[in-house]
Scaffold this active site. Sequence first.
Site, PDB file in Angstrom:
ATOM      1  N   ARG A  31       6.989  48.837 136.669  1.00 43.09           N
ATOM      2  CA  ARG A  31       5.603  49.454 136.835  1.00 43.09           C
ATOM      3  C   ARG A  31       4.649  49.369 135.524  1.00 43.09           C
ATOM      4  O   ARG A  31       5.422  50.111 134.451  1.00 43.09           O
ATOM      5  CB  ARG A  31       5.820  50.530 137.391  1.00 43.09           C
ATOM      6  CG  ARG A  31       4.418  51.508 137.935  1.00 43.09           C
ATOM      7  CD  ARG A  31       4.963  52.517 138.987  1.00 43.09           C
ATOM      8  NE  ARG A  31       5.404  52.021 140.189  1.00 43.09           N
ATOM      9  CZ  ARG A  31       4.647  51.329 141.088  1.00 43.09           C
ATOM     10  NH1 ARG A  31       3.560  51.236 141.155  1.00 43.09           N
ATOM     11  NH2 ARG A  31       5.403  50.738 142.071  1.00 43.09           N
ATOM     12  N   GLU A  81       2.670  54.453 118.630  1.00 41.19           N
ATOM     13  CA  GLU A  81       1.259  54.030 118.645  1.00 41.19           C
ATOM     14  C   GLU A  81       0.756  53.160 117.568  1.00 41.19           C
ATOM     15  O   GLU A  81       1.250  53.182 116.518  1.00 41.19           O
ATOM     16  CB  GLU A  81       0.375  55.360 118.477  1.00 41.19           C
ATOM     17  CG  GLU A  81       0.170  56.304 119.542  1.00 41.19           C
ATOM     18  CD  GLU A  81      -0.327  57.751 119.372  1.00 41.19           C
ATOM     19  OE1 GLU A  81      -1.365  57.663 118.272  1.00 41.19           O
ATOM     20  OE2 GLU A  81      -0.044  58.628 120.001  1.00 41.19           O
ATOM     21  N   TYR A 125       7.715  57.269 119.736  1.00 42.13           N
ATOM     22  CA  TYR A 125       6.406  57.184 119.617  1.00 42.13           C
ATOM     23  C   TYR A 125       6.110  56.086 118.866  1.00 42.13           C
ATOM     24  O   TYR A 125       6.745  55.683 117.958  1.00 42.13           O
ATOM     25  CB  TYR A 125       5.917  58.415 118.796  1.00 42.13           C
ATOM     26  CG  TYR A 125       4.907  59.127 119.963  1.00 42.13           C
ATOM     27  CD1 TYR A 125       4.023  58.560 120.511  1.00 42.13           C
ATOM     28  CD2 TYR A 125       5.344  60.474 120.456  1.00 42.13           C
ATOM     29  CE1 TYR A 125       3.241  59.262 121.632  1.00 42.13           C
ATOM     30  CE2 TYR A 125       4.489  61.260 121.078  1.00 42.13           C
ATOM     31  CZ  TYR A 125       3.422  60.508 121.737  1.00 42.13           C
ATOM     32  OH  TYR A 125       2.877  61.333 122.580  1.00 42.13           O
ATOM     33  N   LYS A 185       3.887  44.053 140.673  1.00 42.85           N
ATOM     34  CA  LYS A 185       3.402  43.691 142.077  1.00 42.85           C
ATOM     35  C   LYS A 185       4.100  42.069 142.175  1.00 42.85           C
ATOM     36  O   LYS A 185       5.570  41.973 142.132  1.00 42.85           O
ATOM     37  CB  LYS A 185       1.928  43.374 142.282  1.00 42.85           C
ATOM     38  CG  LYS A 185       1.266  44.765 141.943  1.00 42.85           C
ATOM     39  CD  LYS A 185      -0.075  44.631 142.341  1.00 42.85           C
ATOM     40  CE  LYS A 185      -0.750  45.993 142.538  1.00 42.85           C
ATOM     41  NZ  LYS A 185      -1.512  46.594 141.160  1.00 42.85           N
ATOM     42  N   THR A 208      -1.053  43.702 136.315  1.00 43.09           N
ATOM     43  CA  THR A 208       0.103  44.793 136.402  1.00 43.09           C
ATOM     44  C   THR A 208       1.303  43.889 136.462  1.00 43.09           C
ATOM     45  O   THR A 208       1.143  42.595 136.631  1.00 43.09           O
ATOM     46  CB  THR A 208       0.039  45.475 137.696  1.00 43.09           C
ATOM     47  OG1 THR A 208       0.227  44.465 138.868  1.00 43.09           O
ATOM     48  CG2 THR A 208      -1.077  46.387 137.958  1.00 43.09           C
ATOM     49  N   ASP A 214      -8.952  40.062 136.829  1.00 43.31           N
ATOM     50  CA  ASP A 214      -7.912  41.048 137.098  1.00 43.31           C
ATOM     51  C   ASP A 214      -6.849  40.345 138.234  1.00 43.31           C
ATOM     52  O   ASP A 214      -7.226  40.063 139.286  1.00 43.31           O
ATOM     53  CB  ASP A 214      -8.578  42.309 137.578  1.00 43.31           C
ATOM     54  CG  ASP A 214      -7.461  43.232 138.128  1.00 43.31           C
ATOM     55  OD1 ASP A 214      -6.205  42.897 138.391  1.00 43.31           O
ATOM     56  OD2 ASP A 214      -7.969  44.469 138.655  1.00 43.31           O
TER      57      ASP A 214
HETATM   58  N1  DSN Z   1      -2.388  50.128 144.236  1.00 43.30           N
HETATM   59  C1  DSN Z   1      -2.903  48.935 143.934  1.00 43.30           C
HETATM   60  C2  DSN Z   1      -2.846  48.163 145.147  1.00 43.30           C
HETATM   61  O1  DSN Z   1      -2.228  48.940 146.175  1.00 43.30           O
HETATM   62  O2  DSN Z   1      -3.226  47.102 145.511  1.00 43.30           O
HETATM   63  C3  DSN Z   1      -4.316  48.880 143.434  1.00 43.30           C
HETATM   64  O3  DSN Z   1      -4.242  49.929 142.435  1.00 43.30           O
END
Ligand code: DSN
Length: 481
Positions: free
Chosen positions: A282, A69, A67, A276, A273, A244
Amino acid sequence: MSDSLAKTASTAYDAALEVIASVEPRIAAATRQELADQRGSLKLIASENYASPAVLLTMGTWLSDKYAEGTVGHRFYAGCQNVDTVEALAAEHARELFGAPYAYVQPHSGIDANLVAFWSILANRVETPALARLGAKNVNELTEADWESLRHELGNQRLLGMSLDAGGHLTHGFRPNISGKMFHQQQYGTDPVTGLLDYDAVAAKAREFKPLVLVAGYSAYPRRVDFAKMREIADEVGAVLMVDMAHFAGLVAGKVFTGDEDPVPHAHVVTTTTHKSLRGPRGGMVLAQEEFAADVDRGCPMVLGGPLSHVMAAKAVALAEARTTEFQGYAQRVADNAKSLADGFLSRGAELVTGGTDNHLVLLDVSSFGLTGRQAESALLDAGVVTNRNSVPADPNGAWYTSGVRLGTPALTTRGFGHDEFDRVAELIVEVLSSTQAGTTKAGGPSKASYVTGDGVADRVRAASAELLDRHPLYPGLDLA
Ligand code: DSN
Protein backbone atom coordinates in the site's frame (compact mmCIF):
# COMPACT_ATOMS: atom_id res chain seq x y z
CA MET A 1 6.32 -19.29 -5.31
CA SER A 2 7.97 -22.71 -5.06
CA ASP A 3 6.68 -25.29 -2.53
CA SER A 4 9.78 -24.92 -0.41
CA LEU A 5 9.51 -21.12 -0.32
CA ALA A 6 5.82 -21.41 0.58
CA LYS A 7 6.80 -23.66 3.48
CA THR A 8 9.41 -21.14 4.61
CA ALA A 9 6.85 -18.32 4.39
CA SER A 10 4.35 -20.38 6.45
CA THR A 11 6.97 -20.85 9.15
CA ALA A 12 7.85 -17.15 9.05
CA TYR A 13 4.23 -16.03 9.41
CA ASP A 14 3.45 -18.55 12.13
CA ALA A 15 6.47 -17.40 14.11
CA ALA A 16 5.64 -13.72 13.55
CA LEU A 17 2.03 -14.20 14.64
CA GLU A 18 3.17 -16.05 17.76
CA VAL A 19 5.41 -13.11 18.69
CA ILE A 20 2.55 -10.65 18.06
CA ALA A 21 0.14 -12.80 20.09
CA SER A 22 2.51 -12.65 23.07
CA VAL A 23 1.77 -8.90 23.29
CA GLU A 24 -1.73 -8.46 21.84
CA PRO A 25 -3.39 -11.75 20.91
CA ARG A 26 -6.44 -10.02 19.46
CA ILE A 27 -4.29 -8.44 16.77
CA ALA A 28 -2.76 -11.80 15.90
CA ALA A 29 -6.25 -13.33 15.78
CA ALA A 30 -7.63 -10.55 13.55
CA THR A 31 -4.65 -10.91 11.21
CA ARG A 32 -5.22 -14.67 10.89
CA GLN A 33 -8.96 -14.08 10.42
CA GLU A 34 -8.31 -11.55 7.64
CA LEU A 35 -6.43 -14.22 5.69
CA ALA A 36 -9.29 -16.67 6.18
CA ASP A 37 -11.84 -14.06 5.09
CA GLN A 38 -9.85 -13.07 2.01
CA ARG A 39 -9.38 -16.72 1.12
CA GLY A 40 -13.10 -17.35 1.45
CA SER A 41 -14.59 -14.50 -0.59
CA LEU A 42 -14.72 -13.38 -4.19
CA LYS A 43 -12.73 -10.15 -4.04
CA LEU A 44 -13.81 -7.95 -6.93
CA ILE A 45 -12.85 -4.53 -5.58
CA ALA A 46 -11.10 -2.97 -8.56
CA SER A 47 -8.49 -1.19 -6.44
CA GLU A 48 -7.40 -4.23 -4.41
CA ASN A 49 -5.04 -7.10 -5.05
CA TYR A 50 -2.98 -9.73 -3.21
CA ALA A 51 0.69 -8.77 -2.81
CA SER A 52 3.21 -11.59 -2.81
CA PRO A 53 4.56 -12.98 0.50
CA ALA A 54 7.94 -11.44 -0.42
CA VAL A 55 6.34 -7.99 -0.65
CA LEU A 56 4.34 -8.50 2.56
CA LEU A 57 7.29 -9.84 4.54
CA THR A 58 9.46 -6.91 3.47
CA MET A 59 7.14 -4.55 5.34
CA GLY A 60 7.53 -6.19 8.74
CA THR A 61 11.06 -5.04 9.63
CA TRP A 62 13.10 -2.50 11.54
CA LEU A 63 13.41 -0.32 8.45
CA SER A 64 10.17 1.05 9.89
CA ASP A 65 12.10 2.50 12.83
CA LYS A 66 14.19 4.97 10.85
CA TYR A 67 13.43 8.62 10.17
CA ALA A 68 14.67 9.69 6.74
CA GLU A 69 13.16 13.01 5.73
CA GLY A 70 14.85 14.39 2.64
CA THR A 71 16.07 12.42 -0.35
CA VAL A 72 18.79 9.90 -1.14
CA GLY A 73 22.14 11.31 0.04
CA HIS A 74 20.45 14.49 1.28
CA ARG A 75 18.71 13.69 4.57
CA PHE A 76 17.69 15.73 7.58
CA TYR A 77 18.75 12.81 9.84
CA ALA A 78 22.00 10.93 10.32
CA GLY A 79 22.39 7.20 9.74
CA CYS A 80 20.26 6.85 6.60
CA GLN A 81 22.74 4.78 4.57
CA ASN A 82 20.48 1.72 4.35
CA VAL A 83 17.36 3.75 3.67
CA ASP A 84 19.34 5.41 0.87
CA THR A 85 20.03 1.96 -0.60
CA VAL A 86 16.36 1.01 -0.36
CA GLU A 87 14.97 4.23 -1.79
CA ALA A 88 17.53 4.38 -4.61
CA LEU A 89 16.73 0.81 -5.62
CA ALA A 90 12.98 1.34 -5.58
CA ALA A 91 13.37 4.49 -7.70
CA GLU A 92 15.71 2.72 -10.13
CA HIS A 93 13.24 -0.15 -10.60
CA ALA A 94 10.43 2.36 -11.12
CA ARG A 95 12.38 4.39 -13.70
CA GLU A 96 13.41 1.31 -15.64
CA LEU A 97 10.05 -0.42 -15.46
CA PHE A 98 8.11 2.62 -16.68
CA GLY A 99 10.80 4.27 -18.81
CA ALA A 100 10.47 7.40 -16.68
CA PRO A 101 13.22 10.01 -16.42
CA TYR A 102 12.57 10.43 -12.70
CA ALA A 103 10.78 8.50 -9.91
CA TYR A 104 9.86 9.54 -6.38
CA VAL A 105 8.86 6.57 -4.24
CA GLN A 106 8.10 8.24 -0.91
CA PRO A 107 4.35 9.04 -1.09
CA HIS A 108 2.33 7.02 1.41
CA SER A 109 -0.74 6.76 -0.81
CA GLY A 110 -2.21 7.87 -4.11
CA ILE A 111 -3.72 10.98 -2.56
CA ASP A 112 -0.30 11.89 -1.14
CA ALA A 113 1.26 11.34 -4.56
CA ASN A 114 -1.31 13.69 -6.09
CA LEU A 115 -0.58 16.33 -3.44
CA VAL A 116 3.13 16.10 -4.23
CA ALA A 117 2.31 16.46 -7.93
CA PHE A 118 0.14 19.56 -7.35
CA TRP A 119 2.84 21.04 -5.13
CA SER A 120 5.57 20.43 -7.69
CA ILE A 121 3.51 21.89 -10.54
CA LEU A 122 2.72 25.02 -8.54
CA ALA A 123 6.36 25.35 -7.49
CA ASN A 124 7.65 24.82 -11.03
CA ARG A 125 5.15 26.90 -12.97
CA VAL A 126 4.17 29.63 -10.49
CA GLU A 127 6.61 30.01 -7.59
CA THR A 128 9.93 29.66 -9.43
CA PRO A 129 9.06 32.16 -12.19
CA ALA A 130 7.73 34.60 -9.57
CA LEU A 131 10.93 34.33 -7.53
CA ALA A 132 13.01 34.93 -10.67
CA ARG A 133 10.90 37.96 -11.51
CA LEU A 134 11.36 39.33 -8.00
CA GLY A 135 15.07 38.54 -7.85
CA ALA A 136 14.73 36.26 -4.79
CA LYS A 137 16.31 32.83 -4.23
CA ASN A 138 13.49 31.53 -2.06
CA VAL A 139 10.31 32.67 -0.36
CA ASN A 140 12.16 33.68 2.82
CA GLU A 141 13.79 36.50 0.89
CA LEU A 142 10.50 38.06 -0.20
CA THR A 143 9.08 41.22 1.34
CA GLU A 144 5.77 40.77 3.12
CA ALA A 145 3.96 42.41 0.21
CA ASP A 146 5.62 40.18 -2.40
CA TRP A 147 4.92 37.09 -0.28
CA GLU A 148 1.24 38.03 -0.01
CA SER A 149 1.08 38.52 -3.75
CA LEU A 150 2.77 35.17 -4.43
CA ARG A 151 0.44 33.38 -2.01
CA HIS A 152 -2.48 34.93 -3.86
CA GLU A 153 -1.02 33.80 -7.18
CA LEU A 154 -0.40 30.24 -5.90
CA GLY A 155 -3.93 30.07 -4.55
CA ASN A 156 -5.60 31.21 -7.76
CA GLN A 157 -4.56 28.60 -10.28
CA ARG A 158 -6.92 26.46 -12.35
CA LEU A 159 -7.32 22.71 -12.60
CA LEU A 160 -9.44 20.73 -15.06
CA GLY A 161 -10.07 17.08 -14.19
CA MET A 162 -12.53 14.28 -14.84
CA SER A 163 -15.67 14.49 -12.71
CA LEU A 164 -16.20 11.95 -9.96
CA ASP A 165 -19.44 10.59 -11.40
CA ALA A 166 -17.83 10.11 -14.82
CA GLY A 167 -15.14 7.97 -13.20
CA GLY A 168 -12.56 10.55 -12.08
CA HIS A 169 -11.12 10.60 -8.57
CA LEU A 170 -11.91 12.87 -5.63
CA THR A 171 -8.46 14.44 -5.98
CA HIS A 172 -9.07 15.47 -9.59
CA GLY A 173 -10.85 18.66 -8.54
CA PHE A 174 -13.98 17.35 -6.76
CA ARG A 175 -15.14 20.48 -4.99
CA PRO A 176 -15.25 19.12 -1.39
CA ASN A 177 -11.74 17.62 -1.77
CA ILE A 178 -8.62 19.69 -1.10
CA SER A 179 -7.92 19.65 -4.87
CA GLY A 180 -11.25 21.39 -5.45
CA LYS A 181 -10.45 23.98 -2.81
CA MET A 182 -6.79 24.75 -3.54
CA PHE A 183 -7.55 25.27 -7.25
CA HIS A 184 -10.29 27.00 -9.19
CA GLN A 185 -11.62 23.83 -10.70
CA GLN A 186 -13.77 22.70 -13.57
CA GLN A 187 -14.60 19.16 -14.52
CA TYR A 188 -15.01 17.29 -17.78
CA GLY A 189 -17.36 14.35 -18.07
CA THR A 190 -18.16 11.67 -20.62
CA ASP A 191 -20.51 11.61 -23.59
CA PRO A 192 -24.08 11.29 -22.25
CA VAL A 193 -24.99 8.67 -24.87
CA THR A 194 -21.89 6.49 -25.19
CA GLY A 195 -20.41 7.10 -21.74
CA LEU A 196 -17.03 7.52 -23.45
CA LEU A 197 -14.52 10.34 -23.06
CA ASP A 198 -15.15 13.00 -25.69
CA TYR A 199 -11.74 14.52 -26.43
CA ASP A 200 -13.26 17.37 -28.47
CA ALA A 201 -15.40 18.33 -25.49
CA VAL A 202 -12.35 18.17 -23.17
CA ALA A 203 -10.41 20.37 -25.62
CA ALA A 204 -13.25 22.89 -25.87
CA LYS A 205 -13.45 23.12 -22.08
CA ALA A 206 -9.68 23.48 -21.79
CA ARG A 207 -9.64 26.28 -24.39
CA GLU A 208 -12.30 28.16 -22.52
CA PHE A 209 -11.02 27.54 -18.98
CA LYS A 210 -7.25 27.62 -19.65
CA PRO A 211 -6.18 25.48 -16.69
CA LEU A 212 -2.67 25.35 -15.29
CA VAL A 213 -3.20 21.62 -14.68
CA LEU A 214 -5.07 19.17 -16.88
CA VAL A 215 -5.62 15.92 -14.96
CA ALA A 216 -6.24 12.67 -16.81
CA GLY A 217 -6.79 9.25 -15.27
CA TYR A 218 -9.67 7.64 -13.45
CA SER A 219 -10.80 5.29 -10.75
CA ALA A 220 -14.08 4.07 -12.24
CA TYR A 221 -13.93 4.58 -16.03
CA PRO A 222 -13.90 1.20 -17.76
CA ARG A 223 -11.98 2.31 -20.85
CA ARG A 224 -8.49 3.25 -22.00
CA VAL A 225 -7.41 6.85 -22.45
CA ASP A 226 -5.46 8.34 -25.35
CA PHE A 227 -2.79 10.24 -23.45
CA ALA A 228 -1.19 11.59 -26.64
CA LYS A 229 -4.47 13.39 -27.32
CA MET A 230 -4.63 14.65 -23.74
CA ARG A 231 -1.09 16.02 -24.10
CA GLU A 232 -2.05 17.79 -27.34
CA ILE A 233 -4.92 19.44 -25.49
CA ALA A 234 -2.63 20.43 -22.60
CA ASP A 235 -0.01 21.84 -24.97
CA GLU A 236 -2.56 23.85 -26.92
CA VAL A 237 -3.65 25.72 -23.79
CA GLY A 238 -0.26 25.78 -22.05
CA ALA A 239 -1.33 23.39 -19.29
CA VAL A 240 0.72 20.80 -17.43
CA LEU A 241 -0.57 17.28 -18.12
CA MET A 242 -0.79 15.27 -14.92
CA VAL A 243 -1.91 11.65 -15.22
CA ASP A 244 -3.12 9.66 -12.24
CA MET A 245 -2.55 6.03 -13.26
CA ALA A 246 -3.24 4.59 -9.80
CA HIS A 247 -5.79 2.13 -11.14
CA PHE A 248 -4.05 0.94 -14.27
CA ALA A 249 -0.34 1.18 -13.35
CA GLY A 250 -0.14 -2.62 -13.54
CA LEU A 251 -1.41 -2.56 -17.11
CA VAL A 252 1.22 0.05 -18.00
CA ALA A 253 3.95 -1.91 -16.20
CA GLY A 254 2.81 -5.12 -17.89
CA LYS A 255 2.91 -3.47 -21.36
CA VAL A 256 -0.80 -3.91 -21.99
CA PHE A 257 -1.12 -0.14 -22.34
CA THR A 258 1.55 1.02 -24.76
CA GLY A 259 2.00 3.87 -27.26
CA ASP A 260 -0.67 6.53 -26.86
CA GLU A 261 -2.21 4.54 -23.98
CA ASP A 262 0.99 4.68 -21.92
CA PRO A 263 0.88 7.94 -19.94
CA VAL A 264 4.57 8.07 -19.03
CA PRO A 265 6.01 9.45 -22.30
CA HIS A 266 3.14 11.90 -22.72
CA ALA A 267 2.53 13.40 -19.27
CA HIS A 268 4.67 15.96 -17.48
CA VAL A 269 3.89 14.26 -14.16
CA VAL A 270 2.41 10.81 -13.50
CA THR A 271 1.13 9.66 -10.12
CA THR A 272 0.17 6.20 -8.98
CA THR A 273 -0.52 3.91 -6.10
CA THR A 274 1.56 0.77 -5.80
CA HIS A 275 -1.04 -1.62 -4.38
CA LYS A 276 -3.77 -1.85 -7.02
CA SER A 277 -3.13 -3.53 -10.37
CA LEU A 278 0.62 -3.03 -9.73
CA ARG A 279 0.27 -5.58 -6.87
CA GLY A 280 2.75 -4.01 -4.48
CA PRO A 281 2.53 -2.67 -0.93
CA ARG A 282 0.00 0.00 0.00
CA GLY A 283 1.64 3.27 -1.09
CA GLY A 284 2.15 5.88 -3.79
CA MET A 285 4.70 7.09 -6.27
CA VAL A 286 5.36 10.01 -8.64
CA LEU A 287 7.06 9.71 -12.03
CA ALA A 288 8.08 12.91 -13.74
CA GLN A 289 9.91 14.55 -16.57
CA GLU A 290 13.30 15.96 -15.51
CA GLU A 291 12.08 19.56 -15.32
CA PHE A 292 9.82 18.64 -12.36
CA ALA A 293 12.31 16.38 -10.54
CA ALA A 294 13.76 18.96 -8.15
CA ASP A 295 10.31 20.18 -7.10
CA VAL A 296 8.93 16.66 -6.66
CA ASP A 297 11.99 15.81 -4.54
CA ARG A 298 10.92 18.41 -2.00
CA GLY A 299 7.69 16.45 -1.40
CA CYS A 300 9.01 15.39 2.01
CA PRO A 301 9.05 17.30 4.31
CA MET A 302 7.17 20.10 2.49
CA VAL A 303 4.03 18.06 1.77
CA LEU A 304 4.58 14.58 3.24
CA GLY A 305 5.60 13.19 6.60
CA GLY A 306 8.75 11.06 6.87
CA PRO A 307 9.05 8.27 4.30
CA LEU A 308 8.03 4.76 5.32
CA SER A 309 11.31 3.01 4.64
CA HIS A 310 9.90 -0.49 5.13
CA VAL A 311 7.23 0.28 2.53
CA MET A 312 9.76 1.76 0.09
CA ALA A 313 11.66 -1.51 0.46
CA ALA A 314 8.49 -3.45 -0.35
CA LYS A 315 7.92 -1.16 -3.35
CA ALA A 316 11.39 -2.15 -4.61
CA VAL A 317 10.50 -5.84 -4.27
CA ALA A 318 7.14 -5.40 -6.00
CA LEU A 319 8.67 -3.35 -8.81
CA ALA A 320 11.30 -6.05 -9.31
CA GLU A 321 8.43 -8.55 -9.63
CA ALA A 322 6.66 -6.27 -12.10
CA ARG A 323 9.73 -6.25 -14.36
CA THR A 324 9.32 -9.96 -15.11
CA THR A 325 7.63 -11.55 -18.13
CA GLU A 326 5.42 -13.41 -15.64
CA PHE A 327 3.98 -10.04 -14.60
CA GLN A 328 3.35 -9.08 -18.23
CA GLY A 329 1.33 -12.27 -18.62
CA TYR A 330 -0.58 -11.43 -15.46
CA ALA A 331 -1.39 -7.90 -16.69
CA GLN A 332 -2.70 -9.23 -20.00
CA ARG A 333 -4.88 -11.75 -18.16
CA VAL A 334 -6.30 -8.94 -15.97
CA ALA A 335 -7.52 -7.16 -19.12
CA ASP A 336 -8.71 -10.37 -20.82
CA ASN A 337 -10.59 -11.41 -17.69
CA ALA A 338 -12.32 -8.02 -17.46
CA LYS A 339 -13.66 -8.63 -20.97
CA SER A 340 -14.84 -12.12 -19.96
CA LEU A 341 -16.60 -10.63 -16.94
CA ALA A 342 -18.20 -7.88 -19.06
CA ASP A 343 -19.31 -10.38 -21.71
CA GLY A 344 -20.72 -12.59 -18.96
CA PHE A 345 -22.90 -9.71 -17.78
CA LEU A 346 -23.94 -8.56 -21.24
CA SER A 347 -24.94 -12.05 -22.33
CA ARG A 348 -27.24 -12.22 -19.30
CA GLY A 349 -28.87 -8.87 -20.05
CA ALA A 350 -27.11 -6.72 -17.46
CA GLU A 351 -26.24 -3.10 -18.29
CA LEU A 352 -22.67 -1.82 -18.22
CA VAL A 353 -21.55 1.79 -18.34
CA THR A 354 -19.99 2.33 -21.81
CA GLY A 355 -21.32 -1.11 -22.83
CA GLY A 356 -18.16 -2.97 -21.84
CA THR A 357 -14.53 -2.58 -20.82
CA ASP A 358 -11.05 -2.52 -22.21
CA ASN A 359 -9.15 -2.14 -18.96
CA HIS A 360 -9.34 -3.95 -15.62
CA LEU A 361 -12.76 -2.88 -14.43
CA VAL A 362 -16.44 -3.08 -15.20
CA LEU A 363 -19.09 -0.63 -14.01
CA LEU A 364 -22.40 -2.41 -13.62
CA ASP A 365 -25.48 -0.17 -13.71
CA VAL A 366 -27.73 -1.85 -11.15
CA SER A 367 -30.71 0.44 -11.72
CA SER A 368 -31.89 -2.07 -14.32
CA PHE A 369 -32.31 -4.54 -11.42
CA GLY A 370 -34.37 -1.90 -9.56
CA LEU A 371 -31.61 -1.49 -6.97
CA THR A 372 -29.28 1.21 -5.72
CA GLY A 373 -25.56 0.53 -5.63
CA ARG A 374 -25.76 0.30 -1.87
CA GLN A 375 -28.45 -2.40 -1.94
CA ALA A 376 -26.57 -4.35 -4.61
CA GLU A 377 -23.24 -4.09 -2.75
CA SER A 378 -24.84 -5.35 0.48
CA ALA A 379 -26.77 -8.19 -1.17
CA LEU A 380 -23.59 -9.32 -2.92
CA LEU A 381 -21.60 -9.17 0.31
CA ASP A 382 -24.18 -11.45 1.97
CA ALA A 383 -23.36 -13.95 -0.76
CA GLY A 384 -19.59 -13.60 -0.23
CA VAL A 385 -18.98 -11.35 -3.22
CA VAL A 386 -16.96 -8.27 -2.19
CA THR A 387 -17.49 -5.22 -4.43
CA ASN A 388 -17.95 -1.51 -3.96
CA ARG A 389 -20.83 0.67 -4.96
CA ASN A 390 -19.97 3.48 -7.32
CA SER A 391 -21.69 6.41 -9.02
CA VAL A 392 -22.58 6.13 -12.67
CA PRO A 393 -22.51 9.25 -14.89
CA ALA A 394 -25.20 11.76 -13.82
CA ASP A 395 -26.15 9.39 -11.02
CA PRO A 396 -29.66 10.17 -9.66
CA ASN A 397 -28.74 8.46 -6.37
CA GLY A 398 -25.66 10.58 -5.59
CA ALA A 399 -22.30 9.40 -4.30
CA TRP A 400 -23.59 7.64 -1.16
CA TYR A 401 -26.33 5.32 -2.46
CA THR A 402 -25.23 5.37 -6.12
CA SER A 403 -26.64 3.36 -9.03
CA GLY A 404 -23.56 1.33 -9.86
CA VAL A 405 -21.29 -1.41 -8.63
CA ARG A 406 -17.63 -1.35 -9.67
CA LEU A 407 -15.92 -4.69 -10.24
CA GLY A 408 -12.27 -5.31 -11.02
CA THR A 409 -10.27 -8.36 -12.04
CA PRO A 410 -6.74 -7.76 -10.61
CA ALA A 411 -7.21 -9.71 -7.35
CA LEU A 412 -8.97 -12.82 -8.66
CA THR A 413 -6.60 -12.92 -11.63
CA THR A 414 -3.75 -13.14 -9.11
CA ARG A 415 -5.53 -16.19 -7.66
CA GLY A 416 -5.56 -17.76 -11.12
CA PHE A 417 -9.13 -17.12 -12.27
CA GLY A 418 -9.55 -17.17 -16.05
CA HIS A 419 -12.32 -16.81 -18.64
CA ASP A 420 -14.60 -19.60 -17.36
CA GLU A 421 -14.36 -18.53 -13.74
CA PHE A 422 -15.15 -14.88 -14.57
CA ASP A 423 -18.11 -15.94 -16.70
CA ARG A 424 -19.36 -17.95 -13.73
CA VAL A 425 -18.78 -14.95 -11.42
CA ALA A 426 -20.98 -12.84 -13.72
CA GLU A 427 -23.64 -15.55 -13.61
CA LEU A 428 -23.57 -15.67 -9.80
CA ILE A 429 -23.76 -11.88 -9.48
CA VAL A 430 -26.71 -11.71 -11.87
CA GLU A 431 -28.40 -14.49 -9.87
CA VAL A 432 -28.05 -12.49 -6.63
CA LEU A 433 -29.15 -9.17 -8.12
CA SER A 434 -32.08 -10.65 -10.03
CA SER A 435 -33.43 -12.20 -6.87
CA THR A 436 -32.95 -9.06 -4.74
CA GLN A 437 -35.66 -6.46 -4.31
CA ALA A 438 -35.50 -2.99 -2.83
CA GLY A 439 -37.04 -2.77 0.64
CA THR A 440 -39.30 -0.09 2.03
CA THR A 441 -38.73 2.66 4.57
CA LYS A 442 -40.55 2.75 7.91
CA ALA A 443 -42.95 5.22 6.32
CA GLY A 444 -43.68 2.70 3.56
CA GLY A 445 -41.81 4.46 0.76
CA PRO A 446 -39.06 2.94 -1.39
CA SER A 447 -35.81 2.51 0.51
CA LYS A 448 -32.38 3.15 -1.03
CA ALA A 449 -30.64 1.00 1.58
CA SER A 450 -32.75 -1.98 2.67
CA TYR A 451 -33.33 -4.98 0.44
CA VAL A 452 -34.58 -8.54 0.45
CA THR A 453 -32.86 -11.38 -1.37
CA GLY A 454 -34.74 -14.53 -2.33
CA ASP A 455 -34.65 -17.46 0.12
CA GLY A 456 -31.47 -19.49 0.00
CA VAL A 457 -29.88 -17.50 -2.84
CA ALA A 458 -27.02 -16.06 -0.80
CA ASP A 459 -26.14 -19.52 0.60
CA ARG A 460 -26.33 -21.12 -2.83
CA VAL A 461 -24.05 -18.47 -4.33
CA ARG A 462 -21.62 -18.78 -1.43
CA ALA A 463 -21.37 -22.52 -2.04
CA ALA A 464 -20.86 -21.99 -5.77
CA SER A 465 -18.18 -19.36 -5.09
CA ALA A 466 -16.44 -21.73 -2.69
CA GLU A 467 -16.01 -24.20 -5.54
CA LEU A 468 -14.27 -21.53 -7.64
CA LEU A 469 -12.17 -20.33 -4.72
CA ASP A 470 -11.08 -23.88 -3.82
CA ARG A 471 -9.93 -24.36 -7.39
CA HIS A 472 -7.66 -21.31 -7.07
CA PRO A 473 -6.46 -20.99 -3.48
CA LEU A 474 -5.04 -17.72 -2.22
CA TYR A 475 -1.37 -18.06 -1.31
CA PRO A 476 -1.25 -21.76 -2.16
CA GLY A 477 1.10 -23.61 0.12
CA LEU A 478 0.87 -20.99 2.80
CA ASP A 479 -0.25 -23.20 5.62
CA LEU A 480 -1.75 -21.07 8.37
CA ALA A 481 -4.60 -22.15 10.60
N1 DSN B 1 -9.68 3.94 -2.95
C1 DSN B 1 -9.43 4.11 -4.36
C2 DSN B 1 -10.32 3.26 -5.19
O1 DSN B 1 -10.97 2.37 -4.65
O2 DSN B 1 -10.39 3.46 -6.38
C3 DSN B 1 -9.59 5.50 -4.70
O3 DSN B 1 -8.99 6.32 -3.74
